[in-house]
Design a protein around this motif. Structure first.
Motif, mmCIF file in Angstrom:
data_model
loop_
_atom_site.group_PDB
_atom_site.id
_atom_site.type_symbol
_atom_site.label_atom_id
_atom_site.label_comp_id
_atom_site.label_asym_id
_atom_site.label_seq_id
_atom_site.Cartn_x
_atom_site.Cartn_y
_atom_site.Cartn_z
ATOM 1 N N CYS A 57 43.357 42.389 42.636
ATOM 2 C CA CYS A 57 43.136 41.342 43.661
ATOM 3 C C CYS A 57 43.224 41.877 45.085
ATOM 4 O O CYS A 57 42.737 41.224 46.014
ATOM 5 N N PRO A 124 36.419 45.163 40.386
ATOM 6 C CA PRO A 124 37.297 46.241 39.918
ATOM 7 C C PRO A 124 36.991 47.559 40.603
ATOM 8 O O PRO A 124 35.924 47.724 41.193
ATOM 9 N N ILE A 134 37.921 53.396 34.496
ATOM 10 C CA ILE A 134 38.824 52.294 34.860
ATOM 11 C C ILE A 134 38.045 50.971 34.924
ATOM 12 O O ILE A 134 38.566 49.916 34.578
HETATM 13 C C1 LIG Z 1 37.640 47.404 45.058
HETATM 14 S S1 LIG Z 1 39.280 46.904 45.423
HETATM 15 C C2 LIG Z 1 39.046 45.139 45.382
HETATM 16 C C3 LIG Z 1 40.127 44.393 46.113
HETATM 17 C C4 LIG Z 1 39.978 42.874 46.153
HETATM 18 N N1 LIG Z 1 39.807 42.317 44.842
HETATM 19 C C5 LIG Z 1 38.803 42.454 46.978
HETATM 20 O O1 LIG Z 1 37.883 41.906 46.399
HETATM 21 O O2 LIG Z 1 38.821 42.652 48.193
HETATM 22 C C6 LIG Z 1 40.090 47.301 43.892
HETATM 23 C C7 LIG Z 1 41.551 46.865 43.781
HETATM 24 O O3 LIG Z 1 42.037 47.289 42.496
HETATM 25 C C8 LIG Z 1 43.378 47.735 42.638
HETATM 26 N N2 LIG Z 1 43.640 48.669 41.541
HETATM 27 C C9 LIG Z 1 43.170 49.928 41.372
HETATM 28 N N3 LIG Z 1 43.596 50.432 40.212
HETATM 29 C C10 LIG Z 1 44.368 49.469 39.620
HETATM 30 C C11 LIG Z 1 45.070 49.360 38.408
HETATM 31 N N4 LIG Z 1 45.096 50.374 37.523
HETATM 32 N N5 LIG Z 1 45.715 48.210 38.121
HETATM 33 C C12 LIG Z 1 45.710 47.183 38.999
HETATM 34 N N6 LIG Z 1 45.059 47.209 40.162
HETATM 35 C C13 LIG Z 1 44.392 48.330 40.484
HETATM 36 C C14 LIG Z 1 43.443 48.368 44.004
HETATM 37 O O4 LIG Z 1 44.767 48.402 44.515
HETATM 38 C C15 LIG Z 1 42.502 47.454 44.808
HETATM 39 O O5 LIG Z 1 43.234 46.415 45.409
#
Ligand SMILES: C[S@@+](CC[C@H](N)C(=O)[O-])C[C@H]1O[C@@H](n2cnc3c(N)ncnc32)[C@H](O)[C@@H]1O
Length: 207
Positions: A57, A124, A134
């Motif tokens: 998020c 994601p 991922i």
């Molecule tokens: C592309 S950003 C999107 C952020 C947000 N949803 C938005 O739309 O602005 C991807 C998000 O996934 C989180 N993230 C990356 N790897 C992760 C994991 N293994 N588990 C949970 N969150 C993760 C990151 O911290 C980041 O906030």
């Protein structure tokens, strides 16, 4: 609510202060987030009064949009406490009560939340930062968590692969829109400030 109103509302959501490249912390723009949520709400009626999960998020632009569109409850999941702190500040500023967060690594959720949510929304990580695969781990988890539809963004170059996986997982996949996504250059080792990549906005539903 009109699309323009939703977009301008989402412009008030604060983004990452020091984005962590390895976690692919680039925000969904208010325009793309607005278009996604407007479609999910108006075309498919999958937000109002629904229990919604937002995987990865970040600072909450998708979750806050879902809450503003009257989700029963929207729960944002992210691994990063710094992003969730900004998420919580945003929620306070918007004075929303139908929103919550869980700090966790989405790739380890497994079946803990199996079929616990009506709808899952997410942008994601694409898996371009030494974290290959991922995106598919997020998708598999999202599909396991949703009783209804999953809405997600994926690089168009992965469409065939996703289509095969969707068939293996017995879900229907519909590409709702093809978008140009403005990725900050640091994510692509590029000399320009930012670079457009082709991204699919996809809806997955149980077969
Ligand atoms: C592309 S950003 C999107 C952020 C947000 N949803 C938005 O739309 O602005 C991807 C998000 O996934 C989180 N993230 C990356 N790897 C992760 C994991 N293994 N588990 C949970 N969150 C993760 C990151 O911290 C980041 O906030």
């Amino acid at each position: 609510m009109k699309l323009k109103e939703l977009e301008s509302c989402l412009q008030q959501v604060d983004g990452f202060e020091e984005p962590k490249i390895l976690l692919e912390q680039y925000p969904t723009s208010p325009h793309i987030a607005g278009c996604m949520l407007y479609t999910i709400h108006n075309t498919y009626d999958d937000i109002k009064n629904k229990l919604v999960a937002d995987l990865g998020c970040g600072c909450g632009v998708l979750s806050i949009g879902a809450a503003v569109l009257d989700a029963g409850l929207c729960v944002g999941f992210d691994i990063d406490s710094g992003a969730l702190d900004i998420f919580k500040q945003n929620v306070e500023e918007f004075e929303l009560s139908n929103i919550d967060t869980v700090q966790t690594d989405v790739s380890t959720i497994g079946s803990s939340f199996a079929k616990k949510f009506d709808t899952v929304i997410m942008n994601p990580p694409f898996g371009t930062k030494h974290n290959q695969g991922i995106d598919m781990q997020f998708l598999k988890t999202a599909i396991s968590m949703a009783r209804g539809a999953v809405y997600s963004l994926h690089k168009t170059t992965t469409r065939d692969h996703i289509s095969k996986k969707a068939s293996d997982w017995k879900v229907k996949m519909e590409v709702i829109a093809e978008l140009r996504y403005d990725l900050p250059a640091s994510y692509k080792f590029h000399k320009k400030k930012s670079v457009d990549i082709q991204v699919d906005f996809i809806r997955f539903t149980p077969k």
